[in-house]
Design a protein around this motif. Structure first.
Motif, PDB file in Angstrom:
ATOM      1  N   ILE A 113      34.373  -2.820  -4.744  1.00 31.24           N
ATOM      2  CA  ILE A 113      33.094  -3.032  -4.066  1.00 31.24           C
ATOM      3  C   ILE A 113      31.995  -2.186  -4.694  1.00 31.24           C
ATOM      4  O   ILE A 113      30.816  -2.528  -4.625  1.00 31.24           O
ATOM      5  CB  ILE A 113      33.225  -2.715  -2.558  1.00 31.24           C
ATOM      6  CG1 ILE A 113      32.052  -3.325  -1.793  1.00 31.24           C
ATOM      7  CG2 ILE A 113      33.322  -1.216  -2.304  1.00 31.24           C
ATOM      8  CD1 ILE A 113      32.205  -3.254  -0.286  1.00 31.24           C
TER       9      ILE A 113
ATOM     10  N   GLY B 233      29.762  -4.000  -7.384  1.00 33.56           N
ATOM     11  CA  GLY B 233      28.861  -5.092  -7.033  1.00 33.56           C
ATOM     12  C   GLY B 233      29.556  -6.298  -6.441  1.00 33.56           C
ATOM     13  O   GLY B 233      30.785  -6.431  -6.488  1.00 33.56           O
ATOM     14  N   SER B 234      28.742  -7.184  -5.887  1.00 35.82           N
ATOM     15  CA  SER B 234      29.277  -8.354  -5.187  1.00 35.82           C
ATOM     16  C   SER B 234      29.995  -9.330  -6.113  1.00 35.82           C
ATOM     17  O   SER B 234      31.018  -9.910  -5.744  1.00 35.82           O
ATOM     18  CB  SER B 234      28.145  -9.086  -4.453  1.00 35.82           C
ATOM     19  OG  SER B 234      27.163  -9.532  -5.366  1.00 35.82           O
ATOM     20  N   ASP B 235      29.479  -9.518  -7.333  1.00 38.08           N
ATOM     21  CA  ASP B 235      30.113 -10.454  -8.265  1.00 38.08           C
ATOM     22  C   ASP B 235      31.525 -10.004  -8.614  1.00 38.08           C
ATOM     23  O   ASP B 235      32.465 -10.811  -8.658  1.00 38.08           O
ATOM     24  CB  ASP B 235      29.279 -10.600  -9.538  1.00 38.08           C
ATOM     25  CG  ASP B 235      27.976 -11.349  -9.290  1.00 38.08           C
ATOM     26  OD1 ASP B 235      27.885 -12.031  -8.251  1.00 38.08           O
ATOM     27  OD2 ASP B 235      27.063 -11.244 -10.127  1.00 38.08           O
TER      28      ASP B 235
ATOM     29  N   PHE C 203      33.490  -7.922  -6.860  1.00 35.34           N
ATOM     30  CA  PHE C 203      34.360  -7.944  -5.680  1.00 35.34           C
ATOM     31  C   PHE C 203      34.725  -9.371  -5.290  1.00 35.34           C
ATOM     32  O   PHE C 203      35.893  -9.673  -5.014  1.00 35.34           O
ATOM     33  CB  PHE C 203      33.672  -7.237  -4.509  1.00 35.34           C
ATOM     34  CG  PHE C 203      34.580  -6.966  -3.344  1.00 35.34           C
ATOM     35  CD1 PHE C 203      35.419  -5.865  -3.346  1.00 35.34           C
ATOM     36  CD2 PHE C 203      34.599  -7.818  -2.245  1.00 35.34           C
ATOM     37  CE1 PHE C 203      36.265  -5.610  -2.275  1.00 35.34           C
ATOM     38  CE2 PHE C 203      35.441  -7.576  -1.171  1.00 35.34           C
ATOM     39  CZ  PHE C 203      36.272  -6.466  -1.185  1.00 35.34           C
ATOM     40  N   ASN C 204      33.743 -10.256  -5.254  1.00 33.71           N
ATOM     41  CA  ASN C 204      34.021 -11.643  -4.904  1.00 33.71           C
ATOM     42  C   ASN C 204      34.893 -12.333  -5.949  1.00 33.71           C
ATOM     43  O   ASN C 204      35.742 -13.165  -5.616  1.00 33.71           O
ATOM     44  CB  ASN C 204      32.710 -12.415  -4.737  1.00 33.71           C
ATOM     45  CG  ASN C 204      31.956 -12.015  -3.478  1.00 33.71           C
ATOM     46  OD1 ASN C 204      32.544 -11.491  -2.542  1.00 33.71           O
ATOM     47  ND2 ASN C 204      30.656 -12.255  -3.457  1.00 33.71           N
TER      48      ASN C 204
ATOM     49  N   HIS D 197      32.749 -15.373   1.338  1.00 35.06           N
ATOM     50  CA  HIS D 197      31.839 -14.299   0.936  1.00 35.06           C
ATOM     51  C   HIS D 197      32.438 -12.940   1.330  1.00 35.06           C
ATOM     52  O   HIS D 197      31.909 -12.254   2.221  1.00 35.06           O
ATOM     53  CB  HIS D 197      30.463 -14.481   1.569  1.00 35.06           C
ATOM     54  CG  HIS D 197      29.753 -15.712   1.142  1.00 35.06           C
ATOM     55  ND1 HIS D 197      30.014 -16.950   1.711  1.00 35.06           N
ATOM     56  CD2 HIS D 197      28.801 -15.919   0.196  1.00 35.06           C
ATOM     57  CE1 HIS D 197      29.253 -17.859   1.131  1.00 35.06           C
ATOM     58  NE2 HIS D 197      28.503 -17.269   0.214  1.00 35.06           N
TER      59      HIS D 197
ATOM     60  N   TYR E  60      32.550  -9.943  -0.045  1.00 37.82           N
ATOM     61  CA  TYR E  60      31.706  -8.752  -0.214  1.00 37.82           C
ATOM     62  C   TYR E  60      30.736  -8.633   0.959  1.00 37.82           C
ATOM     63  O   TYR E  60      30.627  -7.572   1.597  1.00 37.82           O
ATOM     64  CB  TYR E  60      30.937  -8.836  -1.527  1.00 37.82           C
ATOM     65  CG  TYR E  60      30.019  -7.661  -1.801  1.00 37.82           C
ATOM     66  CD1 TYR E  60      30.480  -6.559  -2.518  1.00 37.82           C
ATOM     67  CD2 TYR E  60      28.692  -7.663  -1.364  1.00 37.82           C
ATOM     68  CE1 TYR E  60      29.647  -5.471  -2.785  1.00 37.82           C
ATOM     69  CE2 TYR E  60      27.852  -6.591  -1.625  1.00 37.82           C
ATOM     70  CZ  TYR E  60      28.329  -5.500  -2.330  1.00 37.82           C
ATOM     71  OH  TYR E  60      27.496  -4.433  -2.584  1.00 37.82           O
ATOM     72  N   GLN E  61      30.042  -9.689   1.261  1.00 31.88           N
ATOM     73  CA  GLN E  61      29.088  -9.693   2.349  1.00 31.88           C
ATOM     74  C   GLN E  61      29.773  -9.471   3.698  1.00 31.88           C
ATOM     75  O   GLN E  61      29.220  -8.800   4.586  1.00 31.88           O
ATOM     76  CB  GLN E  61      28.310 -11.006   2.366  1.00 31.88           C
ATOM     77  CG  GLN E  61      27.348 -11.201   1.205  1.00 31.88           C
ATOM     78  CD  GLN E  61      28.043 -11.537  -0.130  1.00 31.88           C
ATOM     79  OE1 GLN E  61      29.246 -11.849  -0.159  1.00 31.88           O
ATOM     80  NE2 GLN E  61      27.302 -11.475  -1.218  1.00 31.88           N
TER      81      GLN E  61
ATOM     82  N   ILE F 141      30.501  -5.753   4.095  1.00 38.56           N
ATOM     83  CA  ILE F 141      29.268  -5.039   4.434  1.00 38.56           C
ATOM     84  C   ILE F 141      28.911  -5.269   5.898  1.00 38.56           C
ATOM     85  O   ILE F 141      28.547  -4.332   6.619  1.00 38.56           O
ATOM     86  CB  ILE F 141      28.104  -5.515   3.529  1.00 38.56           C
ATOM     87  CG1 ILE F 141      28.408  -5.241   2.056  1.00 38.56           C
ATOM     88  CG2 ILE F 141      26.806  -4.832   3.950  1.00 38.56           C
ATOM     89  CD1 ILE F 141      28.582  -3.790   1.705  1.00 38.56           C
TER      90      ILE F 141
END
Length: 234
Positions: A49, A52-54, A56-57, A155, A157-158, A161
């Motif tokens: 994480i 970044g989101s890319d 992690f996803n 999603h 990562y989101q 969060i």
């Protein structure tokens, strides 16, 4: 008078082993090792994480494609879940039965003579209960997304969060990870003794490894919610 021609069914070796104290402790040790390997892999995955989101996803998507085309989509993930569930159930049932056996075998008049135990040893039972309840919550929160009102499928990562953006969830997670650290510290040492790895010459090394492993896992898991609530990751 008719003779009973039925042959007495002998218990299997696995059954005899499971009924014995040594067998239950071995089952706990082996299932504990399986869970420990999963925890290390899970922690390393969670730390993505910070990239970044890319990243992690992408990692979350990769988990669903492991083994393709030999395995179908998500088969590896489901196999891992089944193995992990079997390990958790085996560990929990063996721990409960050993605890009951220990209570029945302990004369009450000698309780006051029992040597003082370490904090980790005294908290193994309730720590296990905390972790069991946390696992159920964690699945509902980040796997099925049942208790995460702002979650969106696909999603991860989101969703992470959104989950750790709620201070009660973050508090619960940190408490559970502290309990996990104590559990791993004591469990690693116990498993080493049960599986015959421990010896007088290795005791200091094993205790050091247990302490370091517990510290690294606790710090690694706690770092994620702390980073979210402090805004380091958003």
């Amino acid at each position: 008078m008719a003779l009973d021609t039925r042959t007495e069914r002998r218990p299997s070796f696995a059954g005899l082993l499971w009924r014995s104290t040594v067998g239950k402790k071995t089952a706990m040790a082996v299932s504990g090792v399986v869970m420990l390997l999963y925890l290390v892999a899970h922690m390393l995955g969670n730390l993505k994480i910070f990239f970044g989101s890319d990243e992690f996803n992408g990692y979350a998507h990769w988990l669903r494609t492991v083994g393709e085309p030999f395995l179908h989509h998500e088969w590896f993930l489901w196999i891992a879940r089944v193995v992990l569930l079997a390990a958790v159930l085996t560990h929990g049932v063996a721990a409960f039965q050993l605890s009951r056996r220990d209570i029945r075998a302990r004369p009450s008049k000698y309780v006051h003579k029992k040597p003082r135990q370490s904090y980790a040893t005294r908290t193994m039972r309730w720590g296990g209960v905390i972790l069991a309840l946390f696992i159920v919550w964690h699945i509902l929160d980040l796997t099925t997304l049942t208790v995460n009102p702002r979650a969106e499928a696909g999603h991860p990562y989101q969703n992470l969060i959104a989950s750790f953006g709620r201070w009660p969830v973050t508090t619960l997670y940190i408490v559970a990870m502290l309990a996990l650290g104590l559990h791993v510290r004591h469990g690693f040492w116990s498993a080493a003794q049960t599986l015959g790895v421990g010896s007088a010459a290795r005791d200091r090394v094993l205790k050091t490894v247990a302490n370091l492993l517990a510290l690294v896992l606790t710090a690694g898991f706690v770092a994620v919610p702390v980073a979210v609530v402090t805004g380091a990751v958003s």
